[in-house]
Design an enzyme around this catalytic site. Structure first.
Site, short mmCIF file in Angstrom:
data_model
loop_
_atom_site.label_atom_id
_atom_site.label_comp_id
_atom_site.label_asym_id
_atom_site.label_seq_id
_atom_site.Cartn_x
_atom_site.Cartn_y
_atom_site.Cartn_z
N TYR A 120 0.74 -1.42 -0.04
CA TYR A 120 -0.03 -0.08 -0.17
C TYR A 120 0.85 1.22 0.02
O TYR A 120 0.80 2.16 -0.82
CB TYR A 120 -1.04 0.04 1.04
CG TYR A 120 -1.89 1.12 1.42
CD1 TYR A 120 -2.95 1.12 0.41
CD2 TYR A 120 -1.71 2.17 2.11
CE1 TYR A 120 -3.67 2.04 0.40
CE2 TYR A 120 -2.70 3.37 2.23
CZ TYR A 120 -3.68 3.29 1.23
OH TYR A 120 -4.69 4.39 1.17
N LYS A 128 1.30 4.03 -3.02
CA LYS A 128 0.87 5.63 -2.59
C LYS A 128 2.13 6.53 -2.61
O LYS A 128 2.01 7.67 -3.33
CB LYS A 128 0.28 5.67 -1.28
CG LYS A 128 -1.14 5.23 -1.22
CD LYS A 128 -2.23 5.57 -2.15
CE LYS A 128 -3.39 5.00 -1.95
NZ LYS A 128 -4.55 5.44 -2.98
N1 LIG Z 1 -10.14 6.56 4.11
C1 LIG Z 1 -8.99 6.97 4.46
O1 LIG Z 1 -8.58 6.87 5.63
C2 LIG Z 1 -7.77 7.01 3.31
C3 LIG Z 1 -6.76 7.53 3.74
C4 LIG Z 1 -5.80 7.65 2.88
C5 LIG Z 1 -5.86 7.23 1.35
N2 LIG Z 1 -7.43 6.89 1.04
C6 LIG Z 1 -7.49 7.01 -0.39
O2 LIG Z 1 -8.66 7.39 -0.71
C7 LIG Z 1 -9.13 6.50 -1.77
C8 LIG Z 1 -10.52 6.55 -1.65
O3 LIG Z 1 -10.79 5.72 -0.61
P1 LIG Z 1 -11.90 6.05 0.26
O4 LIG Z 1 -11.45 6.24 1.69
O5 LIG Z 1 -12.98 6.74 -0.24
O6 LIG Z 1 -12.68 4.30 0.46
P2 LIG Z 1 -13.83 3.64 -0.10
O7 LIG Z 1 -13.53 2.21 0.21
O8 LIG Z 1 -15.06 4.37 0.35
O9 LIG Z 1 -13.66 3.87 -1.80
C9 LIG Z 1 -12.92 3.38 -2.53
C10 LIG Z 1 -13.71 3.13 -3.89
O10 LIG Z 1 -12.69 2.60 -4.89
C11 LIG Z 1 -13.60 1.49 -5.54
N3 LIG Z 1 -12.56 0.64 -6.08
C12 LIG Z 1 -11.91 -0.46 -5.30
N4 LIG Z 1 -11.07 -1.18 -6.48
C13 LIG Z 1 -11.50 -0.70 -7.71
C14 LIG Z 1 -10.98 -1.22 -8.91
N5 LIG Z 1 -10.25 -2.12 -9.30
N6 LIG Z 1 -11.77 -0.52 -9.84
C15 LIG Z 1 -12.65 0.65 -9.75
N7 LIG Z 1 -12.92 0.98 -8.54
C16 LIG Z 1 -12.22 0.12 -7.37
C17 LIG Z 1 -14.08 0.75 -4.31
O11 LIG Z 1 -15.42 0.22 -4.92
C18 LIG Z 1 -14.86 1.83 -3.61
O12 LIG Z 1 -15.95 2.40 -4.23
C19 LIG Z 1 -8.32 5.37 -1.89
O13 LIG Z 1 -7.28 5.57 -3.10
C20 LIG Z 1 -7.38 5.43 -0.56
O14 LIG Z 1 -6.41 4.57 -0.66
C21 LIG Z 1 -8.05 6.90 1.91
#
Ligand SMILES: NC(=O)c1ccc[n+]([C@@H]2O[C@H](COP(=O)([O-])OP(=O)(O)OC[C@H]3O[C@@H](n4cnc5c(N)ncnc54)[C@H](O)[C@@H]3O)[C@@H](O)[C@H]2O)c1
Length: 253
Positions: free
Chosen positions: A157, A161
């Site tokens: 991960y 990133k």
């Molecule tokens: N929530 C946190 O704490 C956090 C922190 C740092 C980074 N992020 C990043 O933010 C981004 C969004 O995450 P989030 O927090 O909204 O989580 P989330 O799980 O709510 O949303 C992620 C979305 O990505 C979709 N997804 C996953 N694999 C996929 C694929 N192969 N093709 C198309 N869609 C796919 C999922 O179906 C989901 O709708 C991600 O890249 C995550 O790494 C989140």
């Protein structure tokens, strides 16, 4: 922050941050949104919220790790809307079991993480960049505060990133001369399913993580979306190649 008449693509739009970005762009007056995700039901829910702002919305099931699906989606977006002004590349996975180390990581797990989180962003930018207005186009790629430092027991991960930041800075250098801006957005702990899934597996707790931020709380998806959408607008006209944290001070203290 006017974006009237503009068209945007968003990956990961079925949930969390991607959904909040879609709603925010609709609220700001976007003319069109092309939303993609693996989760069609979630996309339908996001669409139902966006159309209340009179934004035209097209949803498509796209696996962000598949280059042919991304290419087809962006080509269809150009056919549907006749233009593409910007993109939020948000889709991502976190996985992780709290035990795997760099000595035990499985090749298939490594590949899956890098395919979705890093190659997926590259596939998106490769398809989007040729269509963006010069000047005026803007892309925001979602990385993480885990793109700034190592993450024991989830090296894949963190690596994905870190890679998003390198990709973003490289594209900013290549396309800045045409007036296209490319930035990375680095969320900290945000209350979305990806975080809650990790908490349910016992990998971390929202209470302890909250205490590790300056603001002593988790962030909300719309708090990320507001900054991300600012980076997509002309109000950020002199901002490119940056990695902007939205983490309540998590990486500062
Ligand atoms: N929530 C946190 O704490 C956090 C922190 C740092 C980074 N992020 C990043 O933010 C981004 C969004 O995450 P989030 O927090 O909204 O989580 P989330 O799980 O709510 O949303 C992620 C979305 O990505 C979709 N997804 C996953 N694999 C996929 C694929 N192969 N093709 C198309 N869609 C796919 C999922 O179906 C989901 O709708 C991600 O890249 C995550 O790494 C989140």
């Amino acid at each position: 922050m006017s974006i009237e008449g503009r068209v945007y693509t968003i990956t990961g739009a079925a949930s969390g941050i991607g959904r909040a970005v879609a709603i925010r762009l609709a609220e700001l007056g976007a003319a069109g949104l092309a939303l993609s995700d693996l989760n069609v039901k979630g996309l339908e829910d996001t669409k139902s919220k966006c159309v209340t702002y009179n934004t035209k919305v097209v949803i498509t099931r796209v696996d962000a790790s598949k280059s042919d699906q991304i290419e087809d989606w962006i080509a269809a977006t150009i056919r549907d809307f006749g233009r593409l002004d910007g993109a939020a590349n948000v889709a991502g996975i976190a996985e992780g079991d709290g035990e795997t180390t760099c000595a035990t990581i499985k090749t298939e797990d490594w590949d899956k993480m890098l395919d979705v989180n890093l190659r997926g962003v590259m596939f998106c930018m490769r398809a989007q960049l040729p269509h963006l207005p010069r000047p005026g186009g803007a892309i925001v790629n979602v990385s993480s505060t885990s793109g700034l430092r190592g993450l024991p027991h989830n090296a894949a991960y963190a690596t994905s990133k870190f890679g998003v930041i390198g990709l973003t800075e490289s594209a900013a250098g290549e396309f800045g001369q045409y007036g296209i801006r490319v930035n990375a957005l680095l969320p900290g702990p945000i209350d979305t399913p990806i975080f809650r899934d990790g908490e349910a597996k016992g990998l971390f707790s929202s209470e302890m993580t909250s205490q590790a931020t300056c603001l002593k709380r988790m962030g909300k998806p719309d708090e990320v979306a507001k900054v991300l959408c600012f980076l997509l607008t002309d109000d950020a006209s002199y901002v490119t190649g940056c990695h902007w944290t939205v983490d309540g001070g998590y990486s500062a203290c």
